[in-house]
Motif scaffolding. Structure first.
Motif, short mmCIF file in Angstrom:
data_model
loop_
_atom_site.label_atom_id
_atom_site.label_comp_id
_atom_site.label_asym_id
_atom_site.label_seq_id
_atom_site.Cartn_x
_atom_site.Cartn_y
_atom_site.Cartn_z
N TRP A 112 0.85 -1.18 0.00
CA TRP A 112 0.00 0.00 0.00
C TRP A 112 0.90 1.24 0.00
O TRP A 112 2.09 1.17 0.27
N TYR A 119 8.33 -3.28 6.04
CA TYR A 119 6.99 -3.82 6.31
C TYR A 119 6.63 -4.90 5.29
O TYR A 119 6.09 -5.95 5.66
N ILE A 123 5.62 -8.83 6.14
CA ILE A 123 4.42 -9.55 5.69
C ILE A 123 4.81 -10.87 5.03
O ILE A 123 4.21 -11.92 5.28
N VAL A 126 5.61 -13.32 7.73
CA VAL A 126 4.46 -13.86 8.46
C VAL A 126 3.74 -14.92 7.60
O VAL A 126 3.26 -15.92 8.12
N ILE A 129 4.71 -18.60 7.93
CA ILE A 129 4.41 -19.09 9.28
C ILE A 129 2.93 -19.41 9.39
O ILE A 129 2.53 -20.47 9.90
N PHE B 26 17.32 -2.63 17.72
CA PHE B 26 16.53 -1.99 16.66
C PHE B 26 16.42 -0.48 16.91
O PHE B 26 16.55 0.32 15.99
N ILE B 32 17.49 -5.00 12.37
CA ILE B 32 16.82 -6.15 12.96
C ILE B 32 17.86 -7.26 13.10
O ILE B 32 18.44 -7.70 12.12
N VAL B 217 10.47 -14.74 15.66
CA VAL B 217 9.46 -14.05 14.86
C VAL B 217 8.52 -13.24 15.77
O VAL B 217 8.22 -12.08 15.48
N PHE B 220 10.33 -10.23 17.07
CA PHE B 220 10.51 -9.29 15.96
C PHE B 220 9.23 -8.48 15.73
O PHE B 220 9.26 -7.25 15.60
N MET B 221 8.10 -9.18 15.71
CA MET B 221 6.83 -8.48 15.48
C MET B 221 6.52 -7.53 16.64
O MET B 221 6.04 -6.42 16.42
N LEU B 224 8.57 -4.43 16.23
CA LEU B 224 8.11 -3.56 15.15
C LEU B 224 6.90 -2.73 15.58
O LEU B 224 6.79 -1.57 15.20
N ALA B 261 1.90 -12.67 15.47
CA ALA B 261 2.39 -12.27 14.15
C ALA B 261 1.28 -11.63 13.32
O ALA B 261 1.47 -10.56 12.74
N ALA B 265 0.94 -7.64 12.28
CA ALA B 265 0.95 -7.24 10.86
C ALA B 265 -0.25 -6.33 10.58
O ALA B 265 -0.13 -5.33 9.87
N LEU B 268 0.22 -2.85 12.16
CA LEU B 268 1.16 -2.03 11.40
C LEU B 268 0.54 -1.54 10.10
O LEU B 268 0.90 -0.49 9.58
N PRO B 272 1.08 2.57 10.93
CA PRO B 272 2.48 2.17 10.71
C PRO B 272 3.38 2.38 11.92
O PRO B 272 4.39 1.71 12.05
#
Lengths: 609, 278
Positions: A112, A119, A123, A126, A129, B26, B32, B217, B220-221, B224, B261, B265, B268, B272
């Motif tokens: 977007w 970012y 994605i 993810v 997973i 970070f 990262i 993971v 990490f998320m 972020l 996760a 996502a 964000l 953002p």
């Protein structure tokens, strides 16, 4: 080299590769044929990682999922519905369709407007997973952790599978190679290099990324489909994060942005893994890991360029290379009848009404209200932090302003992104020269024309038609003699001129110029000044210019708007402004006593624009 | 109800302990550190060695910090330093390091799953509910870690310089702050924290050469969505960790494993900046 010769050379190499694939089963032992069939398919997926990462700049960890989409579609259909030719077609359709659907969702999430490169990578991280967990929890339908096996498949010999996989790889590699070397393919590099400039050249970069992502997903799904048909077993690991990162590792080792590097990287590493993993599994992984870190740190371009450059350098020592090749593109002026710029709409070229811009509680622009007609050259002046650049941003990007409306050519820009504002006739030149550093002058100009002249997906155009205004800038500054020079080798002034001609190539109606003469010599400045006057008078452009040099402003403007602390304090002719006490106060810095308190009782603190 | 609340609190604490090191790196370096998972594994094996040698299990924490810190020093100097200008490449290179650490450990200890001795056994009675004593102790440990880091950042000269580097590295350098040294120390501290996290989670699960990856993971998320603030990390851990516990108990453990996760996502995508303030 002519275009026809270039393309036939690529096809000749592809035919040679096909011949090698055909010969494969006759010279290799059965074990190698068996292993390489898989490696050939993996290489096709690695190719998609390279298209996305090496060319488009999108680091993806999730291409494994598309491979698994194709593989599981085959596995599920053949397990639960039996194998038949029509079911085989159905499975292929489901695999590719599923992959496209997943890619569309991921693309919508990841690409977007305003999404960062990080970012998008998150994605794609993810995605595998989520996919593996869903496969694990699918019970007997997906076979959970052991996957699906024992289903019927196409009755093909091992050699036939090898030929099928090999031909598929050669086909997609050839097509990808032709594409990335074409005019359209160059857009990928342009987006990677400078996405912002692309948007302000009217290119919908999000759409481009999603389209490439969809194509890559389809390639991955077909590879996965062939894999399932040949291996007759599918497991959740195919969709996994580990496989996804392995693809990235092969791409990095081979050489990102080379296409052939990742293909050979995948073939060699996967084949050797199968050979060595039996005897030294952990040592082999350790070697690959170490090599990977070494390549990323020391040879970011990968090993293929290193291998290829060594003999070339040796040859270069023996035989000095010819001087820079002649320009491969010839310029010509676009017939004025063919210009496609936006038709001037009703009323003024630019109408700014009551525009406000706030950063949090800070008001940077307030009550900005003015109109400018076609053929006017309006200078925006004011001290640092007056909001000049912010105002430019608000006109070129509908999402920027906090309130108010902006009409360009009679059309409301609404909340439209920069590329849509370009379509309405806005052209923006940035303060710092903003071009595509690694591309040549001609290529930069070609990309600026993409909006009007749709680039070919497989050919390179030999001529470039530019509107008269852009040609004029090129001729005046002598850039037309440096068409094959990479932009990063140009002087600062030349870069400014290049960016100006790129913006003019858009055929804008409203030209926004942010300090176009900053850092230029006196002569260059005079040249640009003359060009601007001509653009406004003869071509009827509406030029809005941010400028600090008041002498320059006085020479070229037809009208001056003075901004101070986010408000318009004066809007009049050059004479009005020169005679104004107010402007002297503003520039002398005593304005705070005189104007600020008068016009803005609660003058907010300034913020550098 | 009480058991579930305790689950949420302790899960958040564990996530917080795991993610702080990553957040620190970070925040300061904008990089990262995908070796975080590998360094956690290293910490886990440091704990294993400690308990196998018959030492007090609590000693595993400082020993793991030492292992992680020393490895971090080498990683910063030879791998991360050349990649400051290429943040996406830094992710890849540190992921490669994670593979190297995993394989070295496999060569040394084998592939098998092993168990360490827990420093605290049994349960504690709390609000009429008997609950794992070690998980409760982790809440205290995570709180101590968070407070110590906050004190370090807010109360010391090094912390001041670190915050200056976080806000504006060029300016900080112009003012004579050795930002290279700040980065080096930050990465070392972040790696030591990863080691500690590895040692802390081993009594809860088992030790194997890829134990750090699943945590990586999630950490990490969380980082972020938190930006560079220890406080918003705490908030993210409670919200997302809480969501994980709720989904895992009421729907399915598999979906629970995905909660952090997927939610991160989506957060964000909508915002953002995540949970970070402007």
């Amino acid at each position: 080299m002519t275009e026809a010769r270039r393309l036939s050379l690529i096809l000749a190499v592809a035919l040679a590769a096909l011949a090698a694939i055909f010969a494969g089963p006759y010279v290799l032992d059965t074990y190698s044929v068996n292993v390489l069939t898989r490696s050939l398919l993996y290489a096709a997926v690695a190719l998609t990682v390279d298209l996305l990462w090496g060319f488009l700049g999108v680091l993806t960890f999730g291409q494994s999922v598309f491979f698994a989409c194709g593989a599981y579609a085959a596995g599920l259909v053949f397990t639960h519905m039996d194998f038949s030719p029509s079911n085989a077609l159905l499975a292929l359709g489901l695999g590719v369709g599923g992959a496209l659907l997943v890619a569309a969702i991921v693309g919508w999430l990841a690409f977007w407007h305003g999404a960062s490169a990080l970012y998008a990578s998150v994605i794609t991280l993810v995605l595998p997973i989520v996919a593996t967990q869903l496969l694990y929890s699918g019970g007997t339908f997906t076979g959970s952790s052991s996957g699906l096996s024992g289903f019927m498949s196409f009755d093909l010999s091992m050699e036939a599978w090898f030929w099928l996989s090999g031909s598929f790889l050669v086909a997609v590699t050839t097509l990808a190679y032709i594409f990335v070397k074409s005019d359209a393919g160059r857009l990928l590099v342009a987006v990677r290099e400078n996405e912002q400039r692309c948007k302000y050249l009217g290119l919908d970069t999000s759409r481009l990324k999603i389209l490439v992502f969809l194509a890559c997903a389809a390639i991955g799904a077909i590879a996965g489909y062939i894999y399932a048909g040949y291996a007759m077993v599918v497991a959740p690991e195919l969709a996994g994060f580990v496989f996804g990162t392995e693809l990235v590792i092969w791409t990095a080792l081979g050489g990102r942005g080379t296409l052939l590097g990742p293909v050979f990287g995948a073939l060699i590493v996967d084949y050797e893994s199968a050979q060595l993993a039996g005897d030294y599994p952990f040592v082999w992984q350790l070697i690959i890991g170490t090599l990977f870190v070494l390549v990323i740190v020391a040879f970011p371009r990968g090993l293929l360029p290193v291998v290829f450059d060594a003999p070339r350098k040796l040859l270069g020592l023996l035989r000095p290379r010819a001087a820079t090749p002649a320009a491969s593109v010839t310029l010509s002026t676009l017939d004025p009848a063919d210009t496609q710029g936006v038709e001037p709409g009703e009323g003024p070229a630019l109408a700014v009404a009551d525009v406000v811009k706030r950063f949090g509680s800070l008001t940077v622009l307030e009550g900005i209200d003015f109109e400018a007609r076609a053929g006017e050259l309006v200078s925006l002046v004011g001290p640092n932090g007056a909001g000049k650049t912010t105002l430019m941003r608000c006109i070129a990007d509908g999402a920027e302003r906090s309130a108010g409306s902006i009409m360009v050519n009679g059309y409301d820009i609404g909340r439209k992104p920069p590329e849509a504002c370009v379509a309405l006739g806005v052209g923006r030149k940035f303060q710092m020269a903003n071009v595509f550093e690694t591309l040549t002058v001609a290529q930069c100009l070609q990309i600026a024309r993409v909006r009007h002249a749709r680039p070919s997906l497989w050919r390179r155009a030999a001529d470039l038609k530019l509107p008269e205004a852009a040609m004029h800038v090129l001729a005046t500054t002598g850039l037309d003699r440096q068409l094959s020079t990479p932009a990063h080798l140009l002087s600062h002034g030349m870069k400014q001129a290049l960016e100006l001609s790129m913006v003019l190539a858009l055929e804008p109606r409203v030209l926004l110029l942010d300090e176009p003469t900053a850092g230029l010599t006196k002569t260059e400045r005079m040249q640009i000044g003359a060009i601007l006057i001509e653009l406004a008078r003869k071509q009827g452009l509406c030029v809005l210019l941010v400028e600090h040099d008041l002498d320059f402003v006085r020479e070229i403007s037809s009208r001056v708007i003075v901004l101070h602390q986010g408000r318009i304090v004066l809007d009049g002719s050059v004479e009005d402004v020169v005679a104004s006490e107010l402007v002297k106060q503003v520039y002398a810095g005593s304005g705070h006593a005189g104007i600020a308190h008068e016009t803005a009782p609660s003058a907010p603190k300034e913020m550098p624009a | 109800m009480i058991a579930q609340s305790l689950d949420i609190v302790t899960t958040a604490a564990i996530l917080y302990a795991v993610a702080t090191g990553l957040l620190l790196v970070f925040g300061v370096m904008k990089i990262i550190n995908f070796a975080h998972g590998g360094l956690m594994t290293l910490g886990g094996y440091a704990a294993l060695v400690t308990t196998q040698a018959g030492l007090n299990p609590w000693l595993a924490i400082p020993i793991a910090a030492l292992f992680g810190g020393v490895a971090g020093m080498a990683i910063e100097r030879f791998v991360v330093r050349p990649l400051y200008s290429r943040p996406l490449d830094a992710i890849l290179a540190t992921w490669g390091l994670s593979i190297i650490i995993g394989q070295l450990i496999t060569l040394a200890f084998g592939r098998g799953v092993q168990f360490t001795q827990s420093p605290l056994n049994g349960t504690l009675d709390l609000f009429g509910e008997s609950y794992s004593a070690y998980r409760l102790a982790l809440v205290g440990i995570a709180a101590v870690l968070g407070l110590a880091l906050t004190a370090l950042l807010q109360g010391t000269r090094l912390g001041l310089e670190t915050r200056a580097v976080i806000m504006n590295e060029d300016l900080a350098r112009g003012l004579g702050i050795n930002s290279g040294l700040v980065r080096f120390l930050t990465f070392t501290l972040g790696s030591a924290l990863a080691g500690v996290a590895g040692a802390l989670i081993t009594p809860l699960s088992s030790v194997d050469p890829s134990m750090g990856v699943p945590w990586l993971v999630n950490a990490f998320m969380l980082v972020l969505v938190s930006g560079a603030s220890l406080l918003s990390l705490l908030f993210a851990c409670v919200v997302l960790g809480g969501a994980q516990v709720l989904v895992a108990t009421h729907f399915s453990p598999v979906l629970g494993g995905l909660t952090i996760a997927v939610l991160a996502a989506i957060i964000l995508r909508v915002r953002p900046k995540g949970f970070a303030r402007d």
